[in-house]
Every structure is written in structure tokens, then in C-alpha cells.
Design a protein around this motif. Structure first.
Motif, PDB file in Angstrom:
ATOM      1  N   VAL A   1       0.837  -1.201   0.000  1.00 40.74           N
ATOM      2  CA  VAL A   1       0.000   0.000   0.000  1.00 40.74           C
ATOM      3  C   VAL A   1       0.872   1.251   0.000  1.00 40.74           C
ATOM      4  O   VAL A   1       1.691   1.465   0.907  1.00 40.74           O
ATOM      5  CB  VAL A   1      -0.946   0.007   1.211  1.00 40.74           C
ATOM      6  N   VAL A   2       0.686   2.076  -1.026  1.00 43.63           N
ATOM      7  CA  VAL A   2       1.441   3.321  -1.168  1.00 43.63           C
ATOM      8  C   VAL A   2       0.507   4.503  -0.955  1.00 43.63           C
ATOM      9  O   VAL A   2      -0.713   4.356  -0.872  1.00 43.63           O
ATOM     10  CB  VAL A   2       2.105   3.409  -2.556  1.00 43.63           C
ATOM     11  N   ARG A   3       1.116   5.684  -0.874  1.00 45.15           N
ATOM     12  CA  ARG A   3       0.333   6.920  -0.720  1.00 45.15           C
ATOM     13  C   ARG A   3       0.459   7.773  -1.974  1.00 45.15           C
ATOM     14  O   ARG A   3       1.547   7.961  -2.515  1.00 45.15           O
ATOM     15  CB  ARG A   3       0.868   7.726   0.457  1.00 45.15           C
ATOM     16  N   VAL A   4      -0.670   8.304  -2.405  1.00 46.51           N
ATOM     17  CA  VAL A   4      -0.713   9.303  -3.471  1.00 46.51           C
ATOM     18  C   VAL A   4      -1.381  10.535  -2.872  1.00 46.51           C
ATOM     19  O   VAL A   4      -2.604  10.640  -2.862  1.00 46.51           O
ATOM     20  CB  VAL A   4      -1.502   8.794  -4.696  1.00 46.51           C
ATOM     21  N   PRO A   5      -0.593  11.451  -2.304  1.00 47.35           N
ATOM     22  CA  PRO A   5      -1.184  12.589  -1.580  1.00 47.35           C
ATOM     23  C   PRO A   5      -2.050  13.452  -2.479  1.00 47.35           C
ATOM     24  O   PRO A   5      -1.764  13.642  -3.653  1.00 47.35           O
ATOM     25  CB  PRO A   5       0.044  13.373  -1.100  1.00 47.35           C
ATOM     26  N   GLY A   6      -3.117  13.982  -1.895  1.00 48.60           N
ATOM     27  CA  GLY A   6      -4.011  14.867  -2.626  1.00 48.60           C
ATOM     28  C   GLY A   6      -3.549  16.305  -2.561  1.00 48.60           C
ATOM     29  O   GLY A   6      -2.856  16.715  -1.643  1.00 48.60           O
TER      30      GLY A   6
END
Length: 226
Positions: free
Chosen positions: A139-144
Motif C-alpha cells: 500500500v502506497v500513498r498518493v497525496p491529494g
């Protein structure tokens, strides 16, 4: 024994409160209701996605009977701190298993794949490495940035032939049956930013290279929107 059975056998029932995470696993809240207790949502740790011990302790009241923790996405972090909290406050601590333990060789293969992705992905924020992680999901993060970057990113990655999915689309406290006015900033942020990339043992090095190429090519979506 399942979560319902563990709660029942410990005498948890009507009038009791049970602290759970709202980040996925609606079945936990349903299990609490099944024994006629009240689910109380506490925030998660923003790095491990497991129930945060500090947030759980802040949610404890005179009616709290138990805490249910989950090793989220294969991360073992958090249970030790919850168990210490349970001993200190005299509370039952139950571990809900997200899924059955995988074959050790499959886990080892996933860890190799995770290490490969960790070292090459630049278009997303990779998971925090912790000892004993089983990587049931990567699980990775794609910041908004004031727009649905994660969703746009996921759509673009899929168009490049990489199968990905949003691990938790709606936190439990946002669901109609459990809607509560509760402040869970890390839970909300994780639901909006996380994306699970493929990591299964059947993937080839070429498959992993495709994941890296697709994500890194789209890294511009991470830049601030002007």
C-alpha cells in the motif's frame, strides 16, 4: 475462534463499549453489534494503518470492555502497544486476523518484491518498512492536492496495464449504518490517499518493472496544483 466468539467468551455484551478501527473491516463493527455492545472508533497510526494505541487510550471510558486490533496489510505493528494498554487499563485485547497466514515461501517472495519496489518507486510514497511485515498488500500513498489525485493516479496506472485497487474506499464511520461525528484525521487521510499495487508471488521481474515505470512516469500528479 472468531472475533464474535472471543468477545462473547469474555462476557462482552449489552452496555459495553469496544474500541475498533474505522479504517476497513466493517465486520469488526458488526461483530461488536452482534454481541449487543457499542463499537467506538479510534484513529489509526498513519504509517502502519493499525489502530493507534494513543488514540485507543483516549477513547477509553468507564464502559470500555475491549479493544480489537488488526495487523493491517500484513504489518504486525501496534498489537504489542495495544496489549500493554489492555494490561494497564484492565481491558480485553482481541486480535482480528485480516486473512489466513500465508505460506512462508509466498511471504518471502512478497518481501523480495516489496524491497524491489521500495528501492525504485519515486512517483508514490512507499510503505514504512517494519520488521515482520508480511505484505498481504503493498500500500502506497498518493497525496491529494485539492483534487482527487489518488483516483486520477489509479486510473492512469491501470491504463498502463498495472492492476491496482483502493484498499479502503470508505471508512466505517462514514457508512450509513455506523455514521458518527468523530474526529479521525489519519483514517480520513489514509482512505483518501492509499493505493494497493500488485505484489503477488506470481509476478515476474518484468511485471514489477512495469509497475515502477507506470508509477514513476505519473509522478507529476504528486506536485502541488497551481
Amino acid at each position: 475462534m472468531g472475533t464474535i466468539g472471543m468477545l462473547k467468551s469474555a462476557g462482552v455484551g449489552a452496555g459495553d463499549e469496544v474500541i475498533v478501527s474505522a479504517y476497513g473491516n466493517v465486520e469488526l463493527a458488526e461483530a461488536v453489534l452482534a454481541v449487543r455492545a457499542l463499537p467506538v472508533f479510534a484513529d489509526i497510526d498513519g504509517e502502519t494503518y493499525c489502530l493507534d494505541a494513543g488514540a485507543a487510550e483516549a477513547a477509553v471510558t468507564s464502559r470500555t470492555a475491549a479493544i480489537v486490533g488488526v495487523k493491517r496489510f500484513g504489518s504486525p505493528a501496534g498489537m504489542g502497544r495495544l496489549e500493554e494498554l489492555g494490561r494497564r487499563r484492565g481491558l480485553l485485547v482481541v486480535e482480528h486476523r485480516e486473512e489466513a497466514d500465508a505460506d512462508p515461501s509466498a511471504v518471502a517472495r512478497r518481501r523480495v518484491h516489496a524491497a524491489y519496489l521500495d528501492g525504485r518507486l519515486t512517483g508514490v510514497r512507499t510503505p514504512v518498512v517494519c520488521e515482520g511485515h508480511g505484505y498481504q498488500q503493498y500500500v502506497v500513498r498518493v497525496p491529494g492536492n485539492g483534487r482527487p489525485d489518488r483516483d486520477a493516479f489509479a486510473h492512469a496506472v491501470r491504463r498502463r496495464g498495472v492492476n491496482c485497487h483502493v484498499p479502503v474506499k470508505t471508512p466505517v464511520h462514514r457508512l450509513p449504518d455506523f455514521q458518527r461525528e468523530v474526529c479521525l484525521p489519519e483514517t480520513e487521510r489514509a482512505a483518501d490517499e492509499t493505493l494497493a499495487l500488485p505484489i503477488g508471488g506470481e509476478l515476474s521481474r518484468r511485471d514489477l518493472q512495469r509497475v515502477v515505470a507506470a508509477c514513476n512516469a505519473l509522478g507529476g500528479l504528486l506536485q502541488p496544483a497551481f
